[in-house]
Design a protein around this motif. Structure first.
Motif, PDB file in Angstrom:
ATOM      1  N   ARG A 188      28.433  13.280  35.170  1.00  0.00           N
ATOM      2  CA  ARG A 188      27.357  13.398  33.724  1.00  0.00           C
ATOM      3  C   ARG A 188      26.118  14.699  34.404  1.00  0.00           C
ATOM      4  O   ARG A 188      25.441  15.594  33.435  1.00  0.00           O
ATOM      5  N   LYS A 189      25.952  15.494  35.540  1.00  0.00           N
ATOM      6  CA  LYS A 189      24.374  16.012  35.534  1.00  0.00           C
ATOM      7  C   LYS A 189      25.172  17.187  36.837  1.00  0.00           C
ATOM      8  O   LYS A 189      26.399  17.177  36.990  1.00  0.00           O
ATOM      9  N   LEU A 190      25.048  18.267  35.464  1.00  0.00           N
ATOM     10  CA  LEU A 190      26.219  19.555  35.999  1.00  0.00           C
ATOM     11  C   LEU A 190      25.174  20.459  36.055  1.00  0.00           C
ATOM     12  O   LEU A 190      23.567  21.083  35.013  1.00  0.00           O
TER      13      LEU A 190
ATOM     14  N   ASP B  35      26.739  16.249  39.890  1.00  0.00           N
ATOM     15  CA  ASP B  35      27.933  15.677  40.243  1.00  0.00           C
ATOM     16  C   ASP B  35      28.525  16.778  40.323  1.00  0.00           C
ATOM     17  O   ASP B  35      29.471  17.172  40.785  1.00  0.00           O
ATOM     18  N   ALA B  36      28.653  18.359  39.938  1.00  0.00           N
ATOM     19  CA  ALA B  36      29.219  19.812  39.731  1.00  0.00           C
ATOM     20  C   ALA B  36      28.390  20.321  39.413  1.00  0.00           C
ATOM     21  O   ALA B  36      27.454  20.321  38.324  1.00  0.00           O
TER      22      ALA B  36
ATOM     23  N   CYS C 216      43.274  31.995  38.611  1.00  0.00           N
ATOM     24  CA  CYS C 216      42.431  30.602  39.262  1.00  0.00           C
ATOM     25  C   CYS C 216      41.560  29.515  39.541  1.00  0.00           C
ATOM     26  O   CYS C 216      40.966  30.007  39.551  1.00  0.00           O
ATOM     27  N   TYR C 217      41.649  28.232  39.590  1.00  0.00           N
ATOM     28  CA  TYR C 217      40.696  27.667  40.117  1.00  0.00           C
ATOM     29  C   TYR C 217      40.882  27.586  41.433  1.00  0.00           C
ATOM     30  O   TYR C 217      41.239  26.579  42.146  1.00  0.00           O
ATOM     31  N   ILE C 218      39.111  26.957  42.088  1.00  0.00           N
ATOM     32  CA  ILE C 218      39.005  26.598  43.196  1.00  0.00           C
ATOM     33  C   ILE C 218      38.346  24.968  43.060  1.00  0.00           C
ATOM     34  O   ILE C 218      37.228  25.179  42.359  1.00  0.00           O
ATOM     35  N   VAL C 219      38.278  24.336  43.641  1.00  0.00           N
ATOM     36  CA  VAL C 219      37.940  22.751  43.763  1.00  0.00           C
ATOM     37  C   VAL C 219      37.160  22.173  44.993  1.00  0.00           C
ATOM     38  O   VAL C 219      38.379  22.537  45.897  1.00  0.00           O
ATOM     39  N   ALA C 220      36.342  22.465  45.344  1.00  0.00           N
ATOM     40  CA  ALA C 220      35.563  22.154  46.244  1.00  0.00           C
ATOM     41  C   ALA C 220      34.730  20.247  46.851  1.00  0.00           C
ATOM     42  O   ALA C 220      33.740  20.514  45.876  1.00  0.00           O
ATOM     43  N   GLU C 221      35.726  19.824  46.901  1.00  0.00           N
ATOM     44  CA  GLU C 221      34.452  17.730  47.220  1.00  0.00           C
ATOM     45  C   GLU C 221      33.602  18.230  48.078  1.00  0.00           C
ATOM     46  O   GLU C 221      34.058  18.963  49.482  1.00  0.00           O
ATOM     47  N   LYS C 222      32.434  17.728  47.835  1.00  0.00           N
ATOM     48  CA  LYS C 222      31.401  17.568  49.106  1.00  0.00           C
ATOM     49  C   LYS C 222      32.221  16.041  50.390  1.00  0.00           C
ATOM     50  O   LYS C 222      32.577  14.832  49.633  1.00  0.00           O
TER      51      LYS C 222
ATOM     52  N   SER D 209      23.267  20.445  47.322  1.00  0.00           N
ATOM     53  CA  SER D 209      22.001  20.373  46.058  1.00  0.00           C
ATOM     54  C   SER D 209      23.534  19.430  45.473  1.00  0.00           C
ATOM     55  O   SER D 209      23.420  18.663  44.254  1.00  0.00           O
ATOM     56  N   LEU D 210      24.701  18.697  46.013  1.00  0.00           N
ATOM     57  CA  LEU D 210      25.461  18.039  45.453  1.00  0.00           C
ATOM     58  C   LEU D 210      24.859  17.130  45.605  1.00  0.00           C
ATOM     59  O   LEU D 210      24.600  16.671  47.188  1.00  0.00           O
ATOM     60  N   ASN D 211      25.230  15.629  44.999  1.00  0.00           N
ATOM     61  CA  ASN D 211      25.245  14.236  45.538  1.00  0.00           C
ATOM     62  C   ASN D 211      26.081  14.284  46.197  1.00  0.00           C
ATOM     63  O   ASN D 211      27.225  14.588  45.790  1.00  0.00           O
ATOM     64  N   ASN D 212      26.376  12.844  46.724  1.00  0.00           N
ATOM     65  CA  ASN D 212      27.447  12.532  48.113  1.00  0.00           C
ATOM     66  C   ASN D 212      29.074  11.842  47.070  1.00  0.00           C
ATOM     67  O   ASN D 212      30.322  12.847  48.098  1.00  0.00           O
ATOM     68  N   GLU D 213      28.937  12.572  46.047  1.00  0.00           N
ATOM     69  CA  GLU D 213      30.103  12.481  44.974  1.00  0.00           C
ATOM     70  C   GLU D 213      30.159  13.810  44.625  1.00  0.00           C
ATOM     71  O   GLU D 213      31.493  13.735  43.269  1.00  0.00           O
ATOM     72  N   GLY D 214      29.795  14.821  44.780  1.00  0.00           N
ATOM     73  CA  GLY D 214      29.550  15.777  43.755  1.00  0.00           C
ATOM     74  C   GLY D 214      30.655  17.136  44.329  1.00  0.00           C
ATOM     75  O   GLY D 214      31.677  16.941  45.223  1.00  0.00           O
TER      76      GLY D 214
END
Ligand SMILES: C[S@@+](CC[C@H](N)C(=O)[O-])C[C@H]1O[C@@H](n2cnc3c(N)ncnc32)[C@H](O)[C@@H]1O
Length: 258
Positions: free
Chosen positions: A34-36, A104-105, A252-258, A132-137
């Motif tokens: 929700r919060k980007l 979130d993102a 391409c995209y790169i996706v990194a999870e906290k 800056s990200l929350n725990n599931e960001g």
């Protein structure tokens, strides 16, 4: 001639970008983001697209240049409804010290983070995003490469009413730094030389994913584009991959999870 208008038409495809972010976040976290925050937001076209997708979506755009933010306010935010407008904020700040958190993102698209030339600086940026990200960001980046990415070349593409010209003016193999420009020519023949100017380091995917993990991200995965069997071209569908194809040019995209 309005260079931001041409840029948005020729370079950005915010619908596809946000489709990818929405679907990938939901797959990873089992709930919608929700919060980007859109880092290096420029005219904030992506942030505006995010706002339009859902009434609970909030967006923050961060850019150092007050003039490009002003253009975004006057041309993109002005197109939003009053309710939508209340859910987006543009901040004239440095992404390194951006004041918005609990996100979130975070998105850094169109290779903007390639401006950080040294490993230490890039890791500092990734750490500041992590904080800056929350725990599931989740951090979403894009990257480009391929054997033509390091070539000095000029490419032209016809757009609606103008021609978009991408120039890789110089590439230094010793430090992997490159000078690129975007030029535009209207159908009437008026040329806008060096409308945009980029001095970048051409980072490789293993360098980027290694720096993300060093910065403290739990994962750092590459999402590679599939191939349309009929045309042999990219099909616009990106999936988590460990093997890519040795194309002349790829994004391409790169996706990194906290
Ligand atoms: C390539 S444009 C990106 C435009 C848009 N986000 C896109 O996806 O096409 C790069 C933007 O980054 C901004 N910028 C460069 N360094 C920055 C920094 N340290 N903090 C915030 N913005 C920065 C520039 O002002 C410019 O508007």
């Amino acid at each position: 001639m309005d260079k931001h208008h041409y840029y948005q038409n020729a370079v950005q495809c915010v619908e596809a970008e946000i489709d990818f972010v929405e679907v990938t976040y939901r797959e990873l976290k089992g709930k919608p983001a929700r919060k980007l925050r859109e880092d290096f937001c420029g005219t904030a076209q992506t942030a505006c697209e995010w706002i339009k997708r859902h009434q609970d979506n909030h967006a923050y755009g961060i850019d150092l240049d007050p003039l490009v933010l002003q253009w975004g306010e006057q041309n993109n935010l002005s197109e939003l409804s009053a309710n939508q407008r209340q859910r987006v904020r543009l901040l004239n700040e440095d992404v390194m010290t951006a004041s918005v958190s609990n996100l979130d993102a975070v998105l850094a698209m169109n290779f903007s983070y390639f401006i950080f030339m040294e490993r230490g600086l890039m890791i500092r940026y990734f750490r500041s995003v992590l904080n800056s990200l929350n725990n599931e960001g989740v951090l979403f980046l894009d990257a480009f490469g391929g054997y033509e990415a390091a070539k000095e070349l000029t490419e032209e593409r016809e757009c609606d009413g103008f021609t978009y010209i991408w120039e890789q003016a110089s590439f230094n193999p010793i430090n992997s730094q490159m000078q690129c420009y975007i030029h535009f020519v209207t159908d009437e023949g008026v040329r806008m030389e060096k409308a945009f100017d980029y001095y970048w380091r051409l980072w490789t995917l293993p360098e980027i994913t290694e720096m993300l993990l060093t910065a403290g991200f739990k994962t750092a995965d590459v999402f590679w584009e599939g191939t349309d069997e009929k045309t042999g071209e990219g099909d616009g569908e990106y999936s988590k991959s460990v093997v890519g194809t040795a194309d002349a040019g790829w994004v391409c995209y790169i996706v990194a999870e906290k």
